[in-house]
Design an enzyme around this catalytic site. Structure first.
Site, PDB file in Angstrom:
ATOM      1  CB  ALA A   1     -14.059  19.427  -4.526  1.00  0.00           C
ATOM      2  CE1 TYR A   2      -8.525  17.517 -10.772  1.00  0.00           C
ATOM      3  CE2 TYR A   2      -7.326  19.588 -10.529  1.00  0.00           C
ATOM      4  CZ  TYR A   2      -7.447  18.330 -11.103  1.00  0.00           C
ATOM      5  OH  TYR A   2      -6.495  17.887 -11.982  1.00  0.00           O
TER       6      TYR A   2
END
Length: 286
Positions: free
Chosen positions: A162-163
């Protein structure tokens, strides 16, 4: 006769200030005589930073930083906050996008709501603020936008899907924006540090990796210090460069160790996979 601050000093906006690196950026800009607007989602921390900056600077040569309470994940409030920012000094010369929200976990284990939260804080929030402030820069044919991104905007690590996705997205946005606004005299720059270490990074008590980390912390120094990143950001602004990729951290890591960990990760079913993934992921905290 006391010296008055330079009224033509650049107006800097440093957003989202929960971590050491944005703090150091603020210090560098403020001590250099810039008119700084500090933005973040914790008013008490903003006030503490404002006081700290005032305490260490020469008041005859600097401006007291202005504060704006801003949560970039609340995108609906950004137009109003952008107006407040512009009202602080009349315009913005340099926007520093420092926002960064992290989550650790496998792609299938991180809830979709968390994926959205990461994208709001790391992508939608910063681009919304940029879009609100950009027309003022275009009308003056002057301004610079700086994205302090991450090496994970170039590559991904396990347990950071996600990051890394958010950092890839914002990197692409600002790469496109750079070409679009060049004709208006606007410079868009990105600084991509490898790994930024905190001021004091030690393993948690009881952590099964503690003995391993104890060895590494004694033998090796990982990550770029926040002061180095802040100075690189200031250098980028002064030079008007398009992109800077910090390599200090990777140069400080034993190449044989990095090669071993990377090779281990190529074999997903290897018994040492989880250990290697955790060690490489640990580097991203620094």
């Amino acid at each position: 006769m006391p010296v008055e601050p330079n009224r033509n000093a650049p107006r800097w906006i440093a957003d989202h200030l929960p971590s050491p690196q944005p703090h150091e950026c603020s210090r560098v800009f403020h001590s250099g005589g810039g008119r700084v607007v500090l933005c973040g989602n914790d008013w008490e921390k903003l006030e503490a930073l404002q006081e700290a900056l005032i305490d260490v600077a020469d008041p005859s040569r600097t401006f007291s930083p202005k504060l704006v309470l801003l949560d970039l994940s609340e995108t609906e409030s950004i137009p109003e906050k952008a107006t407040e920012i512009l009202d602080s000094y009349g315009c913005v010369d340099v926007l520093i996008n420092n926002s960064s929200l992290k989550v650790k976990g496998g792609a299938l284990n991180v809830p979709f709501e968390m994926d959205k939260k990461i994208m709001d804080a790391n992508y939608f929030g910063p681009i919304s603020l940029t879009k609100e402030l950009l027309p003022s820069m275009i009308s003056r044919h002057n301004g610079q936008i700086v994205l302090v991104n991450s090496i994970q905007g170039k590559l991904g690590l396990p347990l950071r899907a996600a990051y890394a996705a958010s950092k890839h997205a914002i990197q692409a946005f600002f790469d496109c924006l750079r070409a679009e606004v060049a004709e208006f005299g606007i410079t868009v720059s990105t600084v991509s540090p490898t790994f930024i270490r905190s001021y004091h990074q030690m393993p948690e008590a009881g952590n099964w990796e503690a003995n391993i980390w104890k060895f590494f912390f004694r033998k090796l120094t990982y990550g770029v210090h926040p002061v180095e990143v802040a100075e690189e950001v200031l250098y980028t602004v002064n030079r008007g460069s398009k992109e800077e990729l910090e390599k200090h951290a990777l140069n400080s890591v034993n190449p044989a160790l990095m090669e071993l960990l990377s090779a281990t990760l190529e074999n997903r079913h290897c018994a040492s996979y989880d250990i290697a993934a955790n060690l490489l992921e640990g580097l991203s905290h620094m």
